[in-house]
Motif scaffolding. Structure first.
Motif, short mmCIF file in Angstrom:
data_model
loop_
_atom_site.label_atom_id
_atom_site.label_comp_id
_atom_site.label_asym_id
_atom_site.label_seq_id
_atom_site.Cartn_x
_atom_site.Cartn_y
_atom_site.Cartn_z
N THR A 331 2.87 -10.31 0.41
CA THR A 331 3.59 -9.35 1.26
C THR A 331 4.70 -8.64 0.49
OG1 THR A 331 5.03 -11.10 2.04
CG2 THR A 331 3.10 -10.63 3.38
N ASN A 332 4.78 -8.86 -0.84
CA ASN A 332 5.75 -8.10 -1.64
C ASN A 332 5.12 -7.71 -2.97
OD1 ASN A 332 6.05 -10.36 -3.43
ND2 ASN A 332 7.53 -11.26 -2.04
N VAL A 333 5.77 -6.83 -3.69
CA VAL A 333 5.21 -6.26 -4.92
C VAL A 333 5.01 -7.34 -5.99
CG1 VAL A 333 5.61 -4.59 -6.78
CG2 VAL A 333 6.22 -4.00 -4.44
N ASN A 334 5.95 -8.26 -6.08
CA ASN A 334 5.86 -9.29 -7.10
C ASN A 334 4.63 -10.18 -6.91
OD1 ASN A 334 7.43 -12.20 -8.21
ND2 ASN A 334 7.35 -10.38 -9.47
N ALA A 335 4.31 -10.49 -5.66
CA ALA A 335 3.12 -11.30 -5.37
C ALA A 335 1.85 -10.56 -5.80
CB ALA A 335 3.06 -11.64 -3.88
N THR A 336 1.82 -9.25 -5.56
CA THR A 336 0.65 -8.45 -5.96
C THR A 336 0.58 -8.34 -7.48
OG1 THR A 336 0.56 -7.29 -3.87
CG2 THR A 336 -0.39 -6.16 -5.76
N TYR A 337 1.73 -8.31 -8.13
CA TYR A 337 1.75 -8.32 -9.60
C TYR A 337 0.95 -9.51 -10.13
CZ TYR A 337 3.50 -8.62 -14.40
OH TYR A 337 3.58 -8.69 -15.77
N TYR A 338 1.23 -10.69 -9.58
CA TYR A 338 0.52 -11.91 -10.02
C TYR A 338 -0.98 -11.80 -9.75
CZ TYR A 338 5.02 -14.32 -10.48
OH TYR A 338 6.28 -14.72 -10.85
N ALA A 339 -1.32 -11.22 -8.60
CA ALA A 339 -2.74 -11.09 -8.24
C ALA A 339 -3.46 -10.17 -9.22
CB ALA A 339 -2.86 -10.56 -6.82
N LEU A 340 -2.87 -8.99 -9.46
CA LEU A 340 -3.50 -8.03 -10.38
C LEU A 340 -3.58 -8.59 -11.79
CD1 LEU A 340 -1.84 -4.72 -9.12
CD2 LEU A 340 -4.25 -5.35 -8.89
N VAL A 418 -13.23 -6.69 -5.27
CA VAL A 418 -12.44 -6.04 -4.22
C VAL A 418 -11.31 -7.00 -3.87
CG1 VAL A 418 -12.43 -5.22 -1.82
CG2 VAL A 418 -14.38 -4.70 -3.32
N LEU A 419 -10.09 -6.52 -4.04
CA LEU A 419 -8.91 -7.37 -3.84
C LEU A 419 -8.04 -6.83 -2.72
CD1 LEU A 419 -6.75 -9.54 -4.87
CD2 LEU A 419 -5.87 -7.70 -6.33
N LEU A 420 -7.89 -7.62 -1.65
CA LEU A 420 -6.86 -7.30 -0.65
C LEU A 420 -5.58 -7.98 -1.09
CD1 LEU A 420 -5.84 -6.39 2.22
CD2 LEU A 420 -6.54 -8.64 3.02
N SER A 421 -4.62 -7.18 -1.55
CA SER A 421 -3.31 -7.70 -1.95
C SER A 421 -2.28 -6.65 -1.52
CB SER A 421 -3.27 -7.97 -3.45
OG SER A 421 -2.09 -8.67 -3.80
N PRO A 422 -1.80 -6.74 -0.28
CA PRO A 422 -1.21 -5.57 0.38
C PRO A 422 0.19 -5.13 -0.07
CG PRO A 422 -2.09 -7.16 1.95
CD PRO A 422 -2.01 -7.85 0.65
N CYS A 423 0.97 -6.02 -0.73
CA CYS A 423 2.34 -5.66 -1.14
C CYS A 423 3.29 -5.52 0.05
CB CYS A 423 2.40 -4.30 -1.83
SG CYS A 423 2.09 -4.31 -3.57
N CYS A 424 2.77 -5.53 1.25
CA CYS A 424 3.55 -5.14 2.43
C CYS A 424 3.38 -6.16 3.54
CB CYS A 424 3.06 -3.80 2.97
SG CYS A 424 3.18 -2.44 1.80
N ALA A 425 4.31 -6.15 4.49
CA ALA A 425 4.17 -6.97 5.69
C ALA A 425 3.02 -6.42 6.53
CB ALA A 425 5.47 -6.95 6.49
N SER A 426 2.53 -7.22 7.46
CA SER A 426 1.29 -6.90 8.18
C SER A 426 1.52 -6.32 9.57
CB SER A 426 0.48 -8.19 8.34
OG SER A 426 1.32 -9.19 8.93
#
Length: 447
Positions: A331-340, A418-426
């Protein structure tokens, strides 16, 4: 005043509030629960069965402000008017973790951080459970901690703890605390001040003494900065992905190491969870295991058998040679950084939702390098589209999970992910990140 005569008011009738109410009742306290919203039927039933007085869709301010002790749900903002009135009257205000901890002598292992909390909490619980320890799992995950204190008799608790819960502690003192990392998150609740948010996280260690342990990330700049300022009494043990340490956990070459009284090591490719960040999480969890005198063999076995947490880099399907990964918890940019960072193949990235003041520059290079198409999924995707429009050729704007998955399936080819990693709250389209992840998985698996 003895605890027997205390008037306790619980604010919030969800999992943590109802658990706290039952604990208060079990301990013979005078308890009343108040929720400004509607209480779910299953929780109402529990309150009625335990003859706990409650109100919903209302706050009886007079009664609340006559309390000796108020237990607040972490979902209620600290800036709320009622919370301010409680504080102004000098009434003790606690979170459920503070309340639960007052009534147990069990050893608490508490985990906080901006990212990786749920995975690391679940991993430490798995390590203890695997070693046949009598252990409960709670905090932001699983059953209410207070409810378990009321009903169970565990020797250990592994708790995932948020900054919101730590805002409302007075005496909370875990045996082992972990601060995994810090990155700007929830800043709207901390006056848009990153250091204020970081200091809230550090409260996990403020009551610890020199017979307790604080595990922290030596690579994290803000953690290092605040450790210089804070006068912590606790025994500090670092972990690092960048440097070899004489004491603590680190990686070197293809292996991870933990050096305390003796040494634990294992090959990184034997870990059951993917991604560099999960190597760091595994290091932190291994240190906790060693501090609890769990054998190297038992820790190794646990790290090899742990199953990834649902909605966190959950590799749940492969269809026509395309991998589908659910990282709805990002739900934040840093979490998506790790995913990517952990993606090994060309990626169709699904992003979007309720923006919490995101800065996408942190992931700009990774998106250029790893992402073949961006699919936005949210009610207002303009910020994401404007940021990436000159950096990626394919950006598709959607406002539903059906349309997002349809677009992803039309673009992804064999060998892609296909990666769902939204960076944002839902909250723009979904109840919560679990709801978002569940609907995404259901949509992908429809033929």
């Amino acid at each position: 005043m003895s605890k027997e005569n205390l008037k306790v008011v619980i604010l919030g009738g969800g999992e943590s509030g109802v658990g706290a109410a039952i604990l208060a009742k079990t301990k013979g306290l005078d308890v009343f629960l108040s929720d400004m919203g509607e209480i779910k039927e299953n929780y109402k039933k529990i309150l009625e069965e335990n003859t706990i007085e409650f109100e919903e869709k209302n706050h009886d301010e007079e009664r609340i402000l006559a309390a000796d002790w108020v237990i607040k749900s972490p979902g209620i903002p600290k800036k709320a008017e009622l919370v301010q009135k409680i504080k102004a009257k000098g009434i003790r205000l606690s979170s459920e973790i503070e309340f639960g901890a007052e009534f147990t002598d069990a050893k608490i292992i508490a985990i906080t951080g901006s990212n990786g909390k749920t995975t690391t909490t679940s991993l430490i619980y798995h390590i203890l459970k695997n070693d046949n320890m009598n252990v409960g799992l709670g905090g932001n995950i699983g059953k209410s901690f207070a409810l378990q204190v009321a009903k169970e008799n565990y020797d250990y608790y592994v708790l995932e703890v948020s900054s919101f819960q730590l805002d409302d502690i007075q005496n909370f003192r875990p045996y082992i605390s972990l601060l995994l990392n810090l990155s700007p998150d929830h800043l709207d609740q901390y006056n848009y001040n990153y250091e204020e948010y970081a200091l809230a996280k550090f409260r996990i260690a403020e009551n610890q003494e020199n017979d307790n342990y604080f595990i922290y990330n030596k690579d994290d700049e803000m953690s290092q900065k605040l450790l210089q300022k804070l006068d912590l009494r606790v025994k500090q043990i670092p972990f690092s992905m960048k440097e070899k340490l004489n004491e603590g956990g680190y990686t070197e070459g293809e292996k991870l190491y933990v050096k305390l009284q003796d040494e634990f090591s294992m090959r990184i490719d034997e870990l059951s969870i993917m991604g560099t960040h999960n190597v760091a999480n595994s290091l932190a969890a291994s240190i906790a295991g060693k501090l609890l005198n769990i054998s190297n063999e038992s820790i190794r076995h646990s790290l090899m058998t742990f199953q990834a947490v649902e909605h966190r880099l959950e590799n749940f399907a492969e269809i026509n040679g395309v991998k589908y990964i659910n990282d709805s918890k990002a739900t934040n940019v840093n979490a998506t950084y790790y995913a990517l960072e952990s993606m090994k193949q060309p990626t169709v990235w699904i992003v979007g939702g309720k923006d919490k003041g995101n800065d996408y520059t942190e992931i700009e290079e990774l998106v250029k390098k790893k992402v073949k198409a961006i699919i936005c999924m949210g009610l207002d995707n303009s910020k994401i589209i404007n940021f990436f429009k000159d950096k990626k050729e394919v950006i598709i704007d959607t406002a539903s999970v059906e349309d997002a998955v349809k677009a992803a399936k039309s673009i992804a080819e064999k060998g892609d992910a296909v990666l769902l990693s939204p960076c944002c709250a839902s909250f723009d389209l979904f109840d919560n990140y679990e709801h978002r992840g569940k609907l995404f998985k259901e949509e992908v698996l429809k033929s």
